[in-house]
Scaffold this active site. Structure first.
Site, PDB file in Angstrom:
ATOM      1  N   LYS B  89       0.843  -1.195   0.000  1.00  0.00           N
ATOM      2  CA  LYS B  89       0.000   0.000   0.000  1.00  0.00           C
ATOM      3  C   LYS B  89       0.882   1.250   0.000  1.00  0.00           C
ATOM      4  O   LYS B  89       1.941   1.265   0.641  1.00  0.00           O
ATOM      5  CB  LYS B  89      -0.882  -0.046   1.257  1.00  0.00           C
ATOM      6  CG  LYS B  89      -1.996   0.984   1.305  1.00  0.00           C
ATOM      7  CD  LYS B  89      -2.803   0.801   2.598  1.00  0.00           C
ATOM      8  CE  LYS B  89      -3.931   1.805   2.727  1.00  0.00           C
ATOM      9  NZ  LYS B  89      -4.690   1.633   3.980  1.00  0.00           N
ATOM     10  N   SER B 164      -9.592   1.630   2.845  1.00  0.00           N
ATOM     11  CA  SER B 164      -8.679   2.370   2.008  1.00  0.00           C
ATOM     12  C   SER B 164      -7.623   1.519   1.290  1.00  0.00           C
ATOM     13  O   SER B 164      -7.034   1.978   0.326  1.00  0.00           O
ATOM     14  CB  SER B 164      -7.981   3.440   2.847  1.00  0.00           C
ATOM     15  OG  SER B 164      -7.164   2.830   3.830  1.00  0.00           O
ATOM     16  N   SER B 188     -10.008  -0.689   6.976  1.00  0.00           N
ATOM     17  CA  SER B 188      -9.272  -0.496   5.730  1.00  0.00           C
ATOM     18  C   SER B 188      -8.571  -1.730   5.171  1.00  0.00           C
ATOM     19  O   SER B 188      -8.133  -1.724   4.030  1.00  0.00           O
ATOM     20  CB  SER B 188      -8.255   0.630   5.876  1.00  0.00           C
ATOM     21  OG  SER B 188      -8.898   1.873   5.717  1.00  0.00           O
TER      22      SER B 188
END
Lengths: 453, 483
Positions: B89, B164, B188
């Site tokens: 990420k 996210s 997330s």
């Protein structure tokens, strides 16, 4: 209109002399280092970097707190103080808000033989900011940032606003400096910015049977004890005149900040409405709260017990060695001299040199830029010993030795009389040898010169 | 024949040990798949192709030096991710590789250091394939609020991937990588894993170091793996977990061998699993609900004891989380002033600005007690509520997201979108508890649904064991999206 009382509170910042910074491994020794040469992701506030507290710094604060007779909080934490300034890379300073390491203490200081007690509100730990350098680069004015100081451990000490004179404030600060130096946690050199002081001053004025308080003024940019005193004195006078003219009283929200100018020897307005600023304090989520166990508290106390503070040392010097209070005070101004003295006294005992002999020599010496620093206590004692031995023979005894020496050295006597006066030194040496160093060379010279004339 | 990019970590390892594939081939297949489909999925923001290939070559050389499979097998003990491509990420700091948190402010920021998780992956022989898209600054649950582009759901490109960590979840689901790393503050990891039909593990707060993760809400941020199977998640967590001297909030609790514990027999016989009626909300999607109940039945059949329990209404967690997260965000984003790196504040987009304003307000003098302090008190109560529940049961099970993936554009004009999507996830997040999300089936439209298993602090082992049994029976993870 009459000045009834001066009220001074002090906020003092002292840089700790830990090896590494408060929350990272960078060196904390930043004075005159190449700008930005001692930085890392943590003290530059790079995205994702996290602070890890330096235990040594925490221990140092707790030592200071104990020296200031504070209570050590069993539960403590760090908080974020949010504000924007280019020298603050994270947009917040890690500080302590409602649970500092130490609270509610006091410190005694002495003015002309009288003891006074200053109340300490709190002692907390925070990180220092970077440094802005306003300069010219290629002819253009600009501001540069040096982050070497960013993240260095800084202790903040806040007193109650109870000093009633600039002399009291100055004397307290000198005492505080002495203490942190004895604790060996800081050098606290004001000129180097290792100790910074911001006095907050206001006055109580009596007029027509009523009392009035003038608005609070915080003074910044002071870098010596002398200027602390001057700045406060200036401010007292200025506030009194200001009140006479404008009659503005202290109110919530009318505290101002003034900067001290050492060129003009006056304070100038910097900021108003100080209390309106909101730092949005909240607990630092990157550092868990700190809970001391009973054992850890005991350890802190044990560690503190091992350290001798100047007050204790002074009274020991007075009671144990019979020094006068002024002498003890001079010797204890720094730990080095005080410990040197004690070592000399110890060694002197064998040679029957009294502590009073030592203190006299030492104080005379220290006036002349610490000459003893080059001598070990043993050498110093020997030196005193020698000088005392020199005086142990009186004139008559020296005269007898001189007669004997002259008798045995007829040739040299003749040479002297023929005008070769430099042989006198040789004769002095011979007398000294006979006297086993117990004769004062000046007296020997005088006696020999008389006899040879 | 399966393309190598479709393999799980454990299958890829087996093939490497047998000499059936090289690390280079593994990386090449991933890169080929990315080239072929990432224009549609848009999971990656930055690729690390060249470096990944050269690292793969280095690993291949190291393997070539060894004579037999036994020696190679031993090598994997020291380097459990040897040669495995991992997508990371974009809020994890990667030395020399763009790290933007999908925010315009940081679009040109190249860090000088690796996040501890990245370092651990590198040290374990893993190969960072690239950086994945996310909601800018991790503010969101859709990856639609990335400042760059929206990541699409590999099961239906007109649907959201969730967020996210949407880029990481989509990359795993679309077989653009073997495994991925995400981070969760409240949902997330679990929510995008759920919507993309993969496994997402959010560990206990402090189990995995946050050092080098661009901070969102520091008191809840938890890095974790997103993988194709439960055993891959167990392996990855074993690599990245542990005390980190650079993170004062990381836990010194020792890390068990998560992978080995999966092999134990009769692992869930007699285990007590709680089902909270508060987690089967009114308005929950009927297929999500049905699949969750079926999953519970499967576990019951496998020997687990199912027990109905009661938990605090999750709406309180949403309020608590909203206040704490915004407050911390307002402080954490203070450093992005453009003075030392990145762009100035004018590059912040609406969602970040909204959160900065909200948090600045809730921390202001006079409001602090009313909002932040009160939220922290309720947070303690939520933790105690779970503690009470875990006296009755070992684990809690429920749906991950109340519905399958929503359509592109669903977040427009819905500033509380994430909080509503994550309603079933925020309580366990604010309590810092570990939880896994794994596929529980599909909706009639062919979209994945998910269940989550929540445990007490540091009960990852138990969670993995239970999830592993369910996965072995249900086998939903074997289905692949058609791209």
């Amino acid at each position: 209109m009459k000045l009834k009382r001066i009220l001074i509170g002090l906020e003092i910042h002292i840089e700790l002399k830990t090896k590494s910074k408060m929350f990272c491994g960078c060196s904390a020794v930043h004075f005159e280092k190449i700008p930005n040469s001692q930085t890392c992701p943590v003290c530059l506030g790079l995205p994702g970097a996290l602070p890890v507290p330096n235990f040594k710094a925490i221990e140092s604060v707790i030592l200071i707190g104990q020296a200031l007779n504070c209570e050590i909080l069993k539960e403590s934490k760090f908080d974020r103080k949010n504000y924007f300034y280019p020298d603050l890379p994270k947009g917040y300073q890690i500080s302590q808000y409602d649970q500092p390491f130490c609270l509610n203490g006091w410190l005694e200081y002495k003015i002309q033989g009288t003891n006074y007690r200053a109340k300490i509100r709190r002692v907390h730990l925070e990180e220092d900011t970077g440094k802005l350098v306003h300069t010219q680069v290629k002819g253009k004015s600009c501001s540069l940032i040096d982050f070497n100081r960013s993240g260095c451990p800084l202790v903040e000490i806040v007193t109650e606003p109870e000093f009633d004179s600039s002399l009291a404030a100055k004397t307290f600060l000198e005492k505080l400096q002495k203490i942190v130096r004895y604790l060996e946690v800081a050098d606290a050199d004001m000129e180097k910015g290792q100790m910074r002081c911001e006095p907050t001053v206001n006055l109580e004025i009596e007029d027509g049977g009523k009392n009035y308080f003038t608005p609070l003024v915080e003074i910044k940019n002071i870098n010596s004890f002398r200027f602390v005193q001057k700045a406060i004195d200036f401010e007292v006078e200025r506030q009194f005149k200001d009140f006479e003219e404008k009659r503005i009283e202290k109110m919530p929200g009318n505290k101002t900040t003034r900067g001290w100018s050492e060129k003009k020897l006056e304070t100038g307005l910097q900021r108003t409405k100080e209390e309106a600023s909101d730092y949005r304090y909240f607990p630092e989520p990157d550092i868990p709260p700190i809970f001391w166990s009973d054992k850890q508290i005991t350890n802190f106390k044990e560690l503190f017990k091992k350290i001798v503070l100047p007050d204790k040392l002074e009274s020991r010097f007075i009671s144990l060695y019979g020094l006068r209070p002024e002498q003890a005070e001079i010797l204890c101004r720094d730990k080095e001299t005080a410990f040197y003295f004690e070592k000399c006294v110890e060694l002197g005992k064998i040679k029957k040199i009294t502590s009073l002999d030592i203190v006299n020599k030492l104080i005379n010496q220290s006036k002349k830029a610490k000459q003893f620093a080059d001598l070990s206590p043993k050498e110093f004692i020997e030196k005193i010993g020698e000088s005392q031995k020199l005086f142990s023979l009186n004139k008559e005894e020296i005269s007898l030795i001189a007669d004997r020496v002259l008798k045995e050295n007829q040739k040299i006597q003749d040479e002297y009389r023929k005008g070769k006066t430099q042989v006198l030194g040789f004769l002095i040496g011979l007398v000294q040898k006979e006297a086993k160093g117990k004769a004062d060379p000046r007296i020997v010279q005088k006696i020999l010169a008389e006899k040879l004339a | 024949m399966t393309k190598f990019n479709e393999l799980t970590i454990s299958d890829a390892q087996k093939k490497i040990i047998k000499g059936e594939i090289s690390c280079r081939e593994l990386v090449l297949d991933c890169l080929a798949k990315i080239k072929q489909t990432d224009e549609k999925v848009k999971a990656f923001v930055t690729l690390n192709s060249e470096k990944a290939l050269s690292l793969a070559d280095e690993e291949d050389k190291r393997l070539a030096f060894l004579k037999d499979t036994k020696q190679i097998g031993n090598l994997f003990r020291d380097y459990p991710l040897l040669g495995i491509p991992v997508a990371v990420k974009d809020n994890f700091s990667t030395k020399g590789l763009l790290t933007t948190a999908s925010a315009k402010v940081l679009e040109n920021y190249k860090p000088v250091f690796d996040a501890s998780v990245v370092k651990k992956i590198n040290d374990a022989g893993g190969i960072i394939l690239g950086k994945t898209n996310m909601d800018a600054w991790a503010h969101g649950s859709s990856t639609e609020s990335s400042d760059f582009f929206t990541t699409r759901n590999p099961w239906n490109l007109e649907r959201l991937a969730g967020g996210s960590s949407g880029g990481s979840a989509a990359a795993v689901a679309a077989d653009l990588t073997i495994a991925a790393i995400g981070s969760e503050t409240a949902g997330s990891i679990r929510q995008p894993a759920c919507w993309c039909g993969v496994v997402g593990m959010k560990p206990t707060y402090g189990r995995v170091s946050r050092y080098g993760v661009i901070a969102m809400a520091s008191s809840t941020d938890s890095p974790g793996p997103i993988t194709k199977s439960v055993s891959d998640a167990a392996l990855m967590l074993g690599v990245i977990a542990g005390k980190d001297e650079a993170d004062a909030t990381s836990s010194p609790t020792s890390v068990p061998d998560y992978l080995t514990c999966l092999g134990e027999e009769n692992k869930i016989k007699g285990i007590k699993i709680g089902v909270a009626k508060q987690y089967f909300l009114k308005g929950i999607d009927s297929e999500v609900e049905k699949n969750a109940y079926q999953a519970i039945k499967i576990l019951e059949k496998a020997g687990a004891q199912i027990k109905e329990i009661s938990l605090l209404d999750p709406k309180y967690a949403v309020a608590v989380y909203t206040v704490i997260q915004r407050s911390e965000v307002s402080s954490n984003l203070g450093r992005y002033d453009g003075i030392r790196f990145g762009h100035d504040r004018s590059y912040f987009k609406d969602e970040a600005k909204r959160r900065i304003m909200f948090g600045t307000y809730s921390l202001s003098a006079g409001y602090y007690d009313q909002y932040y302090k009160k939220a922290q008190k309720v947070r303690t109560l939520i933790g105690q509520d779970f503690e009470k529940a875990f006296k009755e049961v070992d684990l809690i099970i429920g749906p991950t997201s109340p519905c399958p993936a929503l359509g592109i554009g669903a977040t427009k004009e819905a500033s509380m979108f994430g909080e509503m999507q994550d309603i079933l996830l925020e309580a366990s997040s604010v309590a810092g508890l570990p939880a896994i999300s794994l596929p529980s089936g599909f909706s009639s439209e062919g979209l994945p649904t998910g269940i989550q298993i929540i445990g007490p602090s540091f009960s990852e082992e138990q969670i993995f064991k239970t999830a592993f049994i369910y996965e072995k029976i249900a086998r939903w993870h074997e289905r692949k999206p058609k791209l």
